[in-house]
Design a protein around this motif. Structure first.
Motif, PDB file in Angstrom:
ATOM      1  N   SER A  68     -84.667 -15.603  90.603  1.00 34.08           N
ATOM      2  CA  SER A  68     -84.231 -16.907  91.079  1.00 34.08           C
ATOM      3  C   SER A  68     -85.390 -17.889  90.943  1.00 34.08           C
ATOM      4  CB  SER A  68     -83.818 -16.778  92.544  1.00 34.08           C
ATOM      5  OG  SER A  68     -83.507 -18.042  93.069  1.00 34.08           O
ATOM      6  N   PHE A  69     -85.125 -19.018  90.278  1.00 27.70           N
ATOM      7  CA  PHE A  69     -86.109 -20.090  90.258  1.00 27.70           C
ATOM      8  C   PHE A  69     -85.414 -21.418  90.013  1.00 27.70           C
ATOM      9  CE2 PHE A  69     -86.088 -18.493  85.927  1.00 27.70           C
ATOM     10  CZ  PHE A  69     -86.286 -19.598  85.102  1.00 27.70           C
ATOM     11  N   PHE A  70     -86.138 -22.472  90.339  1.00 25.70           N
ATOM     12  CA  PHE A  70     -85.602 -23.828  90.302  1.00 25.70           C
ATOM     13  C   PHE A  70     -86.296 -24.590  89.186  1.00 25.70           C
ATOM     14  CE2 PHE A  70     -85.247 -28.244  91.558  1.00 25.70           C
ATOM     15  CZ  PHE A  70     -83.976 -28.323  92.094  1.00 25.70           C
ATOM     16  N   ILE A  71     -85.521 -25.316  88.387  1.00 21.69           N
ATOM     17  CA  ILE A  71     -86.090 -26.110  87.306  1.00 21.69           C
ATOM     18  C   ILE A  71     -85.908 -27.587  87.599  1.00 21.69           C
ATOM     19  CG2 ILE A  71     -85.950 -26.741  84.861  1.00 21.69           C
ATOM     20  CD1 ILE A  71     -85.122 -23.867  84.260  1.00 21.69           C
ATOM     21  N   SER A  80     -78.685 -16.791  84.981  1.00 20.37           N
ATOM     22  CA  SER A  80     -77.709 -16.538  86.047  1.00 20.37           C
ATOM     23  C   SER A  80     -78.208 -16.962  87.425  1.00 20.37           C
ATOM     24  CB  SER A  80     -77.313 -15.057  86.067  1.00 20.37           C
ATOM     25  OG  SER A  80     -78.432 -14.255  86.365  1.00 20.37           O
ATOM     26  N   ARG A  81     -79.533 -17.051  87.615  1.00 19.40           N
ATOM     27  CA  ARG A  81     -80.072 -17.420  88.925  1.00 19.40           C
ATOM     28  C   ARG A  81     -80.989 -18.628  88.830  1.00 19.40           C
ATOM     29  NH1 ARG A  81     -82.243 -12.943  92.250  1.00 19.40           N
ATOM     30  NH2 ARG A  81     -81.697 -14.388  93.892  1.00 19.40           N
ATOM     31  N   VAL A  82     -80.704 -19.494  87.858  1.00 19.17           N
ATOM     32  CA  VAL A  82     -81.508 -20.693  87.639  1.00 19.17           C
ATOM     33  C   VAL A  82     -80.742 -21.905  88.157  1.00 19.17           C
ATOM     34  CG1 VAL A  82     -82.561 -22.180  85.889  1.00 19.17           C
ATOM     35  CG2 VAL A  82     -82.632 -19.703  85.616  1.00 19.17           C
ATOM     36  N   GLU A  83     -81.406 -22.692  88.990  1.00 21.13           N
ATOM     37  CA  GLU A  83     -80.837 -23.950  89.471  1.00 21.13           C
ATOM     38  C   GLU A  83     -81.590 -25.091  88.795  1.00 21.13           C
ATOM     39  OE1 GLU A  83     -80.131 -24.277  93.821  1.00 21.13           O
ATOM     40  OE2 GLU A  83     -81.163 -22.332  93.844  1.00 21.13           O
ATOM     41  N   HIS A  84     -80.914 -26.235  88.624  1.00 16.83           N
ATOM     42  CA  HIS A  84     -81.519 -27.377  87.931  1.00 16.83           C
ATOM     43  C   HIS A  84     -81.414 -28.661  88.742  1.00 16.83           C
ATOM     44  CE1 HIS A  84     -80.158 -24.781  84.575  1.00 16.83           C
ATOM     45  NE2 HIS A  84     -81.267 -25.178  84.005  1.00 16.83           N
ATOM     46  N   LEU A  85     -82.380 -29.510  88.508  1.00 16.38           N
ATOM     47  CA  LEU A  85     -82.305 -30.904  88.923  1.00 16.38           C
ATOM     48  C   LEU A  85     -82.899 -31.692  87.764  1.00 16.38           C
ATOM     49  CD1 LEU A  85     -81.800 -33.186  90.984  1.00 16.38           C
ATOM     50  CD2 LEU A  85     -84.135 -32.769  91.836  1.00 16.38           C
ATOM     51  N   VAL A 104     -85.666 -30.599  96.045  1.00 21.58           N
ATOM     52  CA  VAL A 104     -86.467 -29.563  95.387  1.00 21.58           C
ATOM     53  C   VAL A 104     -86.915 -28.568  96.461  1.00 21.58           C
ATOM     54  CG1 VAL A 104     -88.534 -29.092  94.013  1.00 21.58           C
ATOM     55  CG2 VAL A 104     -87.253 -31.215  93.639  1.00 21.58           C
ATOM     56  N   PRO A 105     -86.519 -27.306  96.332  1.00 18.23           N
ATOM     57  CA  PRO A 105     -86.849 -26.320  97.373  1.00 18.23           C
ATOM     58  C   PRO A 105     -88.341 -25.975  97.411  1.00 18.23           C
ATOM     59  CG  PRO A 105     -85.844 -25.245  95.495  1.00 18.23           C
ATOM     60  CD  PRO A 105     -85.778 -26.713  95.216  1.00 18.23           C
ATOM     61  N   LYS A 106     -88.833 -25.783  98.628  1.00 19.47           N
ATOM     62  CA  LYS A 106     -90.238 -25.386  98.786  1.00 19.47           C
ATOM     63  C   LYS A 106     -90.389 -23.871  98.889  1.00 19.47           C
ATOM     64  CE  LYS A 106     -92.495 -29.442 100.559  1.00 19.47           C
ATOM     65  NZ  LYS A 106     -93.481 -29.969 101.473  1.00 19.47           N
ATOM     66  N   ASP A 107     -89.268 -23.152  99.035  1.00 19.12           N
ATOM     67  CA  ASP A 107     -89.330 -21.716  99.275  1.00 19.12           C
ATOM     68  C   ASP A 107     -89.082 -20.871  98.027  1.00 19.12           C
ATOM     69  OD1 ASP A 107     -86.670 -22.382  99.019  1.00 19.12           O
ATOM     70  OD2 ASP A 107     -86.001 -21.080 100.653  1.00 19.12           O
ATOM     71  N   GLN A 108     -89.132 -21.477  96.840  1.00 18.50           N
ATOM     72  CA  GLN A 108     -88.996 -20.696  95.612  1.00 18.50           C
ATOM     73  C   GLN A 108     -89.828 -21.326  94.505  1.00 18.50           C
ATOM     74  OE1 GLN A 108     -85.110 -20.754  93.537  1.00 18.50           O
ATOM     75  NE2 GLN A 108     -84.409 -22.192  95.097  1.00 18.50           N
ATOM     76  N   ASP A 109     -89.965 -20.586  93.403  1.00 20.49           N
ATOM     77  CA  ASP A 109     -90.709 -21.102  92.259  1.00 20.49           C
ATOM     78  C   ASP A 109     -90.014 -22.337  91.715  1.00 20.49           C
ATOM     79  OD1 ASP A 109     -92.365 -18.917  92.545  1.00 20.49           O
ATOM     80  OD2 ASP A 109     -91.661 -17.881  90.744  1.00 20.49           O
ATOM     81  N   VAL A 110     -90.814 -23.358  91.390  1.00 24.89           N
ATOM     82  CA  VAL A 110     -90.306 -24.583  90.790  1.00 24.89           C
ATOM     83  C   VAL A 110     -90.972 -24.737  89.427  1.00 24.89           C
ATOM     84  CG1 VAL A 110     -90.118 -27.094  90.954  1.00 24.89           C
ATOM     85  CG2 VAL A 110     -89.937 -25.685  93.035  1.00 24.89           C
ATOM     86  N   LEU A 111     -90.163 -24.728  88.389  1.00 25.60           N
ATOM     87  CA  LEU A 111     -90.643 -24.911  87.020  1.00 25.60           C
ATOM     88  C   LEU A 111     -90.317 -26.335  86.595  1.00 25.60           C
ATOM     89  CD1 LEU A 111     -91.736 -23.864  84.294  1.00 25.60           C
ATOM     90  CD2 LEU A 111     -89.394 -23.133  83.778  1.00 25.60           C
ATOM     91  N   VAL A 112     -91.351 -27.082  86.221  1.00 24.83           N
ATOM     92  CA  VAL A 112     -91.148 -28.442  85.737  1.00 24.83           C
ATOM     93  C   VAL A 112     -91.181 -28.402  84.217  1.00 24.83           C
ATOM     94  CG1 VAL A 112     -91.936 -30.830  85.840  1.00 24.83           C
ATOM     95  CG2 VAL A 112     -92.347 -29.306  87.794  1.00 24.83           C
ATOM     96  N   VAL A 113     -90.152 -28.977  83.588  1.00 29.42           N
ATOM     97  CA  VAL A 113     -90.087 -28.994  82.124  1.00 29.42           C
ATOM     98  C   VAL A 113     -89.886 -30.417  81.621  1.00 29.42           C
ATOM     99  CG1 VAL A 113     -89.182 -26.640  82.005  1.00 29.42           C
ATOM    100  CG2 VAL A 113     -87.608 -28.547  81.958  1.00 29.42           C
ATOM    101  N   CYS A 114     -90.451 -30.668  80.454  1.00 27.10           N
ATOM    102  CA  CYS A 114     -90.271 -31.940  79.757  1.00 27.10           C
ATOM    103  C   CYS A 114     -90.175 -31.612  78.272  1.00 27.10           C
ATOM    104  CB  CYS A 114     -91.436 -32.892  80.044  1.00 27.10           C
ATOM    105  SG  CYS A 114     -93.021 -32.348  79.369  1.00 27.10           S
ATOM    106  N   ALA A 115     -90.279 -32.603  77.425  1.00 29.14           N
ATOM    107  CA  ALA A 115     -90.132 -32.368  75.987  1.00 29.14           C
ATOM    108  C   ALA A 115     -91.300 -31.582  75.399  1.00 29.14           C
ATOM    109  CB  ALA A 115     -89.962 -33.697  75.250  1.00 29.14           C
ATOM    110  N   LYS A 116     -92.552 -31.966  75.736  1.00 35.18           N
ATOM    111  CA  LYS A 116     -93.701 -31.345  75.067  1.00 35.18           C
ATOM    112  C   LYS A 116     -94.793 -30.826  75.997  1.00 35.18           C
ATOM    113  CE  LYS A 116     -93.113 -34.097  70.903  1.00 35.18           C
ATOM    114  NZ  LYS A 116     -93.701 -35.156  70.089  1.00 35.18           N
TER     115      LYS A 116
END
Length: 174
Positions: free
Chosen positions: A20-23, A40-45, A63-75
């Motif tokens: 489970s992780f948040f993007i 299957s366990r990925v949430e997005h914002l 944005v949850p503070k209790d799980q991994d947060v992955l920040v993504v952009c183009a590059k």
């Protein structure tokens, strides 16, 4: 820097292990709606980078503070800035995708799918970001690559790791 840069390979492993992780995807809305990292366990914002230049206060409740947060952009660059904003706002489990979605779209994940009767193996290379498949078939120190992606380093590196020489490449999509 208090966030961690994470590779497409590491993200792939998280997706495949069904972690489970948040993007937080900071690309423009049209780019996000075209395609994104899924699992299957990925949430997005999706909040465009330009809306977060001054900080993340307006999305802190989303944005949850209790799980991994992955920040993504183009590059990668914009995700690093937003990841730092998250850290500055008190988030502790913050990651930025190395190379951004460009790197995600090019990453190839090898999966062994079988053995050959006379010796050798068949691997499927999964292009996680686009859902494309290619194959690496090796026997007696030689290999053939079927339907390769345009970025070939993964096949070359894999051949070196397996101590085989790529002798043939076949494209069935022409």
């Amino acid at each position: 820097m208090d966030f961690t840069i994470i590779s497409p390979k590491e993200v792939t492993e998280k997706v495949l292990r069904k972690e489970s992780f948040f993007i937080l995807d900071v690309r423009n809305k049209d780019a996000f709606s075209d395609w994104k990292i899924e699992g299957s366990r990925v949430e997005h914002l999706n909040v465009p980078y330009f809306d977060l230049i001054d900080g993340v206060d307006k999305i802190a409740g989303q944005v949850p503070k209790d799980q991994d947060v992955l920040v993504v952009c183009a590059k990668q660059g914009s995700s690093e800035m937003v990841a730092q904003h998250l850290v500055d706002a008190g988030y502790e489990r913050v990651f930025a995708l190395e190379g951004g979605m460009k790197a995600w779209s090019e990453f190839l994940h090898p999966v062994k799918i079988g053995d050959l009767k006379e010796g050798g193996s068949i691997y499927q290379f999964v292009r996680m970001g686009k859902g494309c498949l290619s194959y690496f078939i090796e026997t007696d120190g030689e290999a053939i690559v079927v339907d390769p992606a345009r970025t070939v380093d993964a096949y070359i590196d894999f051949a070196k790791e397996r101590n085989v020489t790529i002798k043939h490449v076949v494209d069935t999509h022409l």
